[in-house]
Design a protein around this motif. Structure first.
Motif, PDB file in Angstrom:
ATOM      1  N   SER A 227       7.287 -79.415 -76.482  1.00 29.93           N
ATOM      2  CA  SER A 227       5.838 -79.448 -77.124  1.00 29.93           C
ATOM      3  C   SER A 227       5.572 -78.672 -78.036  1.00 29.93           C
ATOM      4  O   SER A 227       4.304 -78.116 -78.510  1.00 29.93           O
ATOM      5  CB  SER A 227       4.949 -78.658 -75.173  1.00 29.93           C
ATOM      6  OG  SER A 227       5.359 -77.009 -75.415  1.00 29.93           O
TER       7      SER A 227
ATOM      8  N   ILE B 133      -1.738 -81.749 -85.696  1.00 30.77           N
ATOM      9  CA  ILE B 133      -3.471 -82.332 -84.479  1.00 30.77           C
ATOM     10  C   ILE B 133      -3.463 -83.483 -83.990  1.00 30.77           C
ATOM     11  O   ILE B 133      -4.268 -83.297 -82.421  1.00 30.77           O
ATOM     12  CB  ILE B 133      -4.175 -82.375 -85.473  1.00 30.77           C
ATOM     13  CG1 ILE B 133      -4.678 -80.613 -86.552  1.00 30.77           C
ATOM     14  CG2 ILE B 133      -5.217 -82.168 -84.535  1.00 30.77           C
ATOM     15  CD1 ILE B 133      -5.301 -80.006 -85.658  1.00 30.77           C
TER      16      ILE B 133
ATOM     17  N   LYS C 224       9.563 -76.301 -73.750  1.00 31.94           N
ATOM     18  CA  LYS C 224       8.801 -75.917 -74.672  1.00 31.94           C
ATOM     19  C   LYS C 224       8.870 -76.083 -76.481  1.00 31.94           C
ATOM     20  O   LYS C 224       8.466 -76.542 -77.640  1.00 31.94           O
ATOM     21  CB  LYS C 224       9.014 -74.323 -74.992  1.00 31.94           C
ATOM     22  CG  LYS C 224       8.314 -73.153 -73.978  1.00 31.94           C
ATOM     23  CD  LYS C 224       9.058 -71.734 -73.921  1.00 31.94           C
ATOM     24  CE  LYS C 224       7.550 -71.285 -72.728  1.00 31.94           C
ATOM     25  NZ  LYS C 224       8.306 -69.653 -72.946  1.00 31.94           N
TER      26      LYS C 224
ATOM     27  N   ARG D 246       3.770 -79.563 -85.323  1.00 29.46           N
ATOM     28  CA  ARG D 246       2.211 -79.448 -84.883  1.00 29.46           C
ATOM     29  C   ARG D 246       1.288 -79.774 -85.015  1.00 29.46           C
ATOM     30  O   ARG D 246       0.091 -79.594 -85.574  1.00 29.46           O
ATOM     31  CB  ARG D 246       2.225 -77.910 -84.376  1.00 29.46           C
ATOM     32  CG  ARG D 246       2.728 -77.432 -83.164  1.00 29.46           C
ATOM     33  CD  ARG D 246       2.950 -75.530 -82.736  1.00 29.46           C
ATOM     34  NE  ARG D 246       1.936 -75.547 -83.564  1.00 29.46           N
ATOM     35  CZ  ARG D 246       1.908 -74.739 -84.940  1.00 29.46           C
ATOM     36  NH1 ARG D 246       2.915 -74.261 -84.761  1.00 29.46           N
ATOM     37  NH2 ARG D 246       0.401 -74.413 -85.032  1.00 29.46           N
TER      38      ARG D 246
ATOM     39  N   LEU E  80       0.337 -78.441 -71.456  1.00 34.81           N
ATOM     40  CA  LEU E  80       1.324 -77.417 -70.588  1.00 34.81           C
ATOM     41  C   LEU E  80       0.714 -76.715 -70.205  1.00 34.81           C
ATOM     42  O   LEU E  80       0.075 -75.613 -70.598  1.00 34.81           O
ATOM     43  CB  LEU E  80       2.190 -76.880 -72.039  1.00 34.81           C
ATOM     44  CG  LEU E  80       3.452 -75.860 -72.120  1.00 34.81           C
ATOM     45  CD1 LEU E  80       4.320 -76.626 -71.557  1.00 34.81           C
ATOM     46  CD2 LEU E  80       3.621 -75.463 -73.097  1.00 34.81           C
TER      47      LEU E  80
ATOM     48  N   LEU F  59       6.319 -75.479 -79.046  1.00 26.95           N
ATOM     49  CA  LEU F  59       6.207 -73.761 -79.236  1.00 26.95           C
ATOM     50  C   LEU F  59       7.305 -73.385 -80.006  1.00 26.95           C
ATOM     51  O   LEU F  59       7.605 -72.871 -80.828  1.00 26.95           O
ATOM     52  CB  LEU F  59       6.305 -72.767 -78.257  1.00 26.95           C
ATOM     53  CG  LEU F  59       4.983 -73.411 -77.037  1.00 26.95           C
ATOM     54  CD1 LEU F  59       5.564 -72.526 -75.457  1.00 26.95           C
ATOM     55  CD2 LEU F  59       4.626 -72.690 -77.890  1.00 26.95           C
ATOM     56  N   LEU F  60       8.798 -74.081 -79.528  1.00 28.11           N
ATOM     57  CA  LEU F  60      10.321 -73.671 -80.145  1.00 28.11           C
ATOM     58  C   LEU F  60      10.457 -74.752 -80.697  1.00 28.11           C
ATOM     59  O   LEU F  60      10.238 -75.761 -81.041  1.00 28.11           O
ATOM     60  CB  LEU F  60      10.664 -73.370 -78.887  1.00 28.11           C
ATOM     61  CG  LEU F  60      10.236 -72.205 -77.851  1.00 28.11           C
ATOM     62  CD1 LEU F  60      11.838 -72.349 -77.219  1.00 28.11           C
ATOM     63  CD2 LEU F  60      10.162 -70.903 -78.697  1.00 28.11           C
ATOM     64  N   HIS F  61      11.065 -74.019 -82.110  1.00 32.12           N
ATOM     65  CA  HIS F  61      12.080 -74.813 -83.469  1.00 32.12           C
ATOM     66  C   HIS F  61      13.211 -75.295 -82.448  1.00 32.12           C
ATOM     67  O   HIS F  61      13.374 -73.862 -82.046  1.00 32.12           O
ATOM     68  CB  HIS F  61      12.045 -73.915 -84.331  1.00 32.12           C
ATOM     69  CG  HIS F  61      10.449 -74.306 -85.091  1.00 32.12           C
ATOM     70  ND1 HIS F  61      10.692 -74.669 -86.350  1.00 32.12           N
ATOM     71  CD2 HIS F  61       9.660 -74.032 -84.635  1.00 32.12           C
ATOM     72  CE1 HIS F  61       9.922 -74.253 -87.091  1.00 32.12           C
ATOM     73  NE2 HIS F  61       8.597 -74.144 -85.911  1.00 32.12           N
TER      74      HIS F  61
ATOM     75  N   LEU G  92      -0.758 -82.429 -80.903  1.00 28.64           N
ATOM     76  CA  LEU G  92      -1.258 -81.774 -79.995  1.00 28.64           C
ATOM     77  C   LEU G  92      -2.867 -82.233 -79.235  1.00 28.64           C
ATOM     78  O   LEU G  92      -2.605 -81.506 -78.101  1.00 28.64           O
ATOM     79  CB  LEU G  92      -1.650 -79.984 -80.552  1.00 28.64           C
ATOM     80  CG  LEU G  92      -0.491 -79.693 -81.577  1.00 28.64           C
ATOM     81  CD1 LEU G  92      -0.698 -78.607 -82.129  1.00 28.64           C
ATOM     82  CD2 LEU G  92       0.255 -79.026 -80.429  1.00 28.64           C
ATOM     83  N   LYS G  93      -3.773 -83.372 -79.243  1.00 28.52           N
ATOM     84  CA  LYS G  93      -4.392 -83.541 -79.021  1.00 28.52           C
ATOM     85  C   LYS G  93      -3.925 -84.424 -77.739  1.00 28.52           C
ATOM     86  O   LYS G  93      -4.947 -84.960 -76.930  1.00 28.52           O
ATOM     87  CB  LYS G  93      -4.882 -84.813 -79.888  1.00 28.52           C
ATOM     88  CG  LYS G  93      -6.372 -83.380 -80.792  1.00 28.52           C
ATOM     89  CD  LYS G  93      -7.396 -84.442 -80.562  1.00 28.52           C
ATOM     90  CE  LYS G  93      -7.640 -83.587 -81.810  1.00 28.52           C
ATOM     91  NZ  LYS G  93      -8.748 -84.095 -82.792  1.00 28.52           N
TER      92      LYS G  93
END
Lengths: 264, 261, 328
Positions: free
Chosen positions: C72, C94, C69, C92, C102, C74-76, C97-98
């Motif tokens: 990806s 763009i 996580k 995060r 996950l 999700l978590l700092h 993320l592209k």
């Protein structure tokens, strides 16, 4: 009888556990109470009477409506929808307890909690606004009022039981229930006394069971009805109680058969 | 921007298909909403059979207040419906997917579903607003209309801020249940003109829980009863609330712990 | 930075509120909250090159998912550095993320009531895919995953295996160059698990995608990964070739045999070490190289009803490595 008392006390404890949802229910009532109270007090600022209601009578209608709504129009019956769709209802059916009685005891606990909260709300409002409440001139009215409230109690219990039983046939009863509840509240006189409506609509509504839930008991309390109308109202309550009770029991039995046939 | 419109459109289509798959329930909700609209409308009209004014407002003016309340409420419902599922979105881990995909998670959360039924209630409300305007010709001019629209949008912005704040709390604590419903119930205090309330309640509804700013100010501005100072206050308030709630949201994302799978 | 994933001294601390029981406890926790600190990940460092297929192993609660996580975004992270594809994940961006995806087994991004098709179309817009690009990838995925009929049926009516495949399809639509898989085979039956592994391998080879997968199923890892990272209580236990782990800590396979009737224990014991004996069902520990010969001997000498061969449970392997490191 003792086991139903246990259901009652257990449900009571559960209600105290779920304070968040209790709070939510009450915020809804308080918002309605406040908006209606202020609406009528603004309307009656310049006139002494409105549709034959004195200022005190009209504001008492709103305050008592909050109490009656808490006591009459509160139910756990909608839980039945979830219990049917999740199959949890079978576990009740297997135990030596009557589901009807179980529901009644459970509803009663909800009503006690709500009524307590509603009383507090009304007293707070009275205290803050230093308002006065109408009190009936004769004990006979008080007596009739309580009789009518109990009549309304059972009518609504059967009605809610009946409507929730529809969950036996469809998993999508949430929307229809929402619709039904709104329709019921309007026609029962929660949002306004039915006198506001044109006379022919009123006459039409009084054939239905709904006005006898809130509007009728309140009219007795506010001494707006002659004895003959009160007796006529009791008769209607009685007739509807029998019809609703009979239909509710029949639909429930039939629904249960459908449910069992499909294997739950 | 174009991308977000396209994403919104796909979500809307998917939501519509979902609602079709449970059409009976959907019809029930729609009917319920229409009944509520209709009965309150009848109620207001019926009251004015027996009185000439409500705190100095005529029938058409009172109806305008009522419709404005509905307008702001319905639009907020239509566009920020997803917040109502905020807790579920967090608990079932949908937020994790929103976070790893290249679109604003706040947008995904707020517009997570689109309640198409609200289109069907929005259309009659808009039509009624138009009709009400035509009954108030003495007030109708460019400026009154301009400020009305602007303040309605401002009200929707405040609603957005409240929704974002609730979403942030849901992400942060993972336990605030149903907070948004309390907002929605309090919102019904704005159904009638704010003037009916005692001054103490009015202050609370203007400054603490700014329901009056959302529902009553637009109509008051249209009727020329709102000073420029209050209009500026409304805009200031919405800007402050939006920035506050966005700050809260960013903080919440930073503290977000995800749920274990 | 040349590596796809670069992690240095990564740590994540969760602050868990302590709840005291009862009404009074609930009330006091409203105002005075006590927190307990839990180190989910502690001082973790590793790097992964482009195109690698790495297994990320550990027992439940070892910190695998938390690490995934953080990778990806999700978590700092509480402290330490993470660089993935040259980006800092939790910003995060763009563009970042592209390029990633996950997949969490048993978690679904698909809309439940309607066909998976609709979720795919939604993802097309979210990832801003062109029409032809979308069509091309989709038809490829549909073919490889054998999804032909599944996309037009409401998701709730799909089987678990079909749903997982549709899930993968939605996750791979934008052809991520980094794929993070969290327990991808959890809950699937053996046939489906095998297919899933085949597909993951193929995706890795066809697109030179970097894949990091967590699992507590040793079979997944043995079938797929050349390299494994094993963590325990948030800390690195082992990072290196899978073969060496297997040689050293899992030199045996487990053979579960069901006999028609109760058989002579001693005769069976001659073929391998009996780990558990239930009369007509026995579990044997067989050295890897002898598995096939022992199996054929069992089948010819005994009335065998059923025979399955599995890897040593991951928990056992981890425990063995763990005790070994402690001894050092």
């Amino acid at each position: 009888m003792k086991k139903y008392f246990y259901v009652f006390s257990l449900s009571l404890q559960q209600a105290m556990q779920h304070r968040a949802s209790l709070l939510m229910d009450r915020v809804r009532s308080v918002a309605l109470l406040l908006s209606l109270y202020f609406l009528w007090s603004a309307l009656m600022q310049n006139q002494d009477s409105f549709l034959g209601y004195s200022r005190t009578q009209m504001l008492s209608y709103v305050l008592c409506m909050n109490l009656l709504r808490a006591f009459v129009l509160s139910t756990h019956a909608w839980d039945m929808v979830g219990e049917i769709s999740s199959g949890r209802i079978s576990s009740y059916l297997l135990r030596p307890i009557r589901y009807f009685g179980f529901c009644l005891a459970r509803d009663f606990s909800q009503k006690v909690v709500f009524l307590g909260s509603a009383l507090l709300e009304v007293f707070l409002l009275l205290w803050c606004l230093r308002a006065t409440v109408y009190f009936p001139g004769s004990w006979r009215s008080v007596f009739f009022f309580f009789v009518a409230v109990w009549g309304a109690f059972f009518m609504y219990f059967f009605l809610a039981f009946l409507v929730s039983s529809l969950a036996f046939w469809t998993s999508e009863s949430a929307g229809p229930l929402f619709c039904f509840e709104l329709l019921l509240q309007f026609t029962a006189g929660v949002f306004f006394p039915l006198d506001v409506l044109p006379p022919y609509v009123q006459g039409w509504l009084h054939v239905l069971p709904f006005p006898y839930l809130i509007y009728f008991p309140l009219s007795i309390y506010l001494e707006k009805l002659p004895l003959s109308s009160i007796l006529h109202g009791f008769m209607m309550q009685g007739v509807w109680m029998v019809i609703l009770g009979w239909v509710a029991a029949g639909v429930w039995r039939k629904g249960l058969r459908v449910y069992m046939a499909e294997g739950g | 921007m174009k991308k977000y419109f396209r994403v919104w459109w796909r979500i809307a289509v998917a939501s519509l298909l979902t609602q079709f798959s449970t059409w009976l329930s959907s019809v029930g909700y729609l009917l319920g909403k229409l009944i509520r609209l209709f009965f309150f409308f009848i109620f207001i009209v019926a009251i004015f059979q027996h009185t000439k004014s409500l705190k100095g407002y005529s029938l058409a003016q009172t109806v305008l207040f009522f419709l404005t309340f509905n307008l702001v409420d319905i639009v907020a419902q239509l566009f920020f419906r997803g917040i109502y599922a905020a807790r579920r979105i967090v608990m079932e881990g949908d937020l994790d997917f929103f976070l790893v995909q290249p679109a604003s998670p706040l947008f995904r959360m707020a517009c997570g579903t689109v309640d198409f039924l609200d289109f069907f209630t929005l259309i009659p409300v808009l039509a009624l607003v138009g009709m009400t305007f035509s009954h108030l010709p003495e007030y109708l001019n460019f400026f009154s209309l301009f400020f009305y629209v602007l303040l309605v949008l401002n009200g929707i912005l405040i609603a957005l801020a409240i929704h974002v704040a609730v979403a942030a709390m849901a992400v942060w604590t993972q336990e605030l249940e149903n907070t948004i419903w309390i907002y929605r119930d309090l919102m019904t205090l704005g159904r009638f003109p704010i003037d009916i309330y005692s001054s103490a309640v009015r202050w609370v509804l203007t400054l603490a829980i700014p329901i009056a700013v959302m529902t009553s100010f637009p109509a008051q501005a249209f009727l020329g009863k709102l000073s420029l100072g209050w209009i500026l206050f409304s805009f200031g308030l919405s800007i402050a609330m939006i920035s506050l709630s966005l700050g809260l949201w960013n903080k919440a994302l930073k503290e977000y712990t995800s749920v274990s799978s | 930075m040349s590596s796809t994933i670069e992690v240095k001294n990564l740590a994540k601390v969760f602050r868990v509120p302590e709840k005291s029981p009862g009404l009074r406890g609930a009330l006091s926790s409203l105002f005075f909250r006590k927190f307990r600190e839990i180190w989910a990940v502690k001082e973790l460092s590793f790097s992964i090159q482009k195109g690698e297929l790495v297994g990320f192993l550990g027992a439940n609660g070892a910190g695998k998912t938390t690490t995934l996580k953080m990778l990806s975004g999700l978590l700092h992270p509480t402290s330490g550095q993470v660089q993935v594809l040259g980006f800092t994940p939790h910003q995060r961006r763009i563009q970042f993320l592209k390029q990633i995806s996950l997949v969490m087994g048993q978690r679904s991004q698909l809309w439940w009531e309607i066909p998976a098709q609709e979720t795919l179309k939604l993802n097309k817009e979210i990832f801003e895919l062109g029409d032809s690009e979308y069509q091309e990838t989709l038809s490829e995925l549909v073919e490889v995953l054998e999804l032909q009929e599944c996309l037009d049926i409401p998701v709730k009516r799909l089987s678990l295996g079909q749903r997982m495949k549709a899930e993968l399809c939605a996750a791979l639509l934008h052809r991520p160059s980094l794929l993070l898989l969290d327990e991808p085979t959890l809950g699937l039956d053996v046939v489906m698990q095998k297919k899933m592994r085949q597909f993951i391998r193929e995706y890795n080879q066809r697109y030179r995608a970097t894949i990091l997968l967590t699992s507590h199923n040793m079979d997944d890892v043995v079938a797929l990964c050349d390299r494994v990272i094993i963590i325990e209580r948030g800390q690195m236990l082992y990072d290196g070739e899978l073969n060496r782990v297997v040689e050293r800590y899992a030199p045996h396979k487990l053979m579960t045999v069901d006999f028609q009737s109760v058989v002579d224990t001693e005769r069976v014991a001659a073929l391998g070490k009996i780990v558990s004996n239930g009369g007509s069902r026995m579990v044997l520990e067989i050295p890897r190289k002898e598995v096939s010969s022992v199996a054929s001997r069992l089948l010819s000498q005994f009335p065998v009803v059923d025979l399955t061969i599995t890897e040593t449970p991951l928990d056992d392997v981890v425990r063995r490595i763990f005790t070994r490191t402690l001894e050092k």
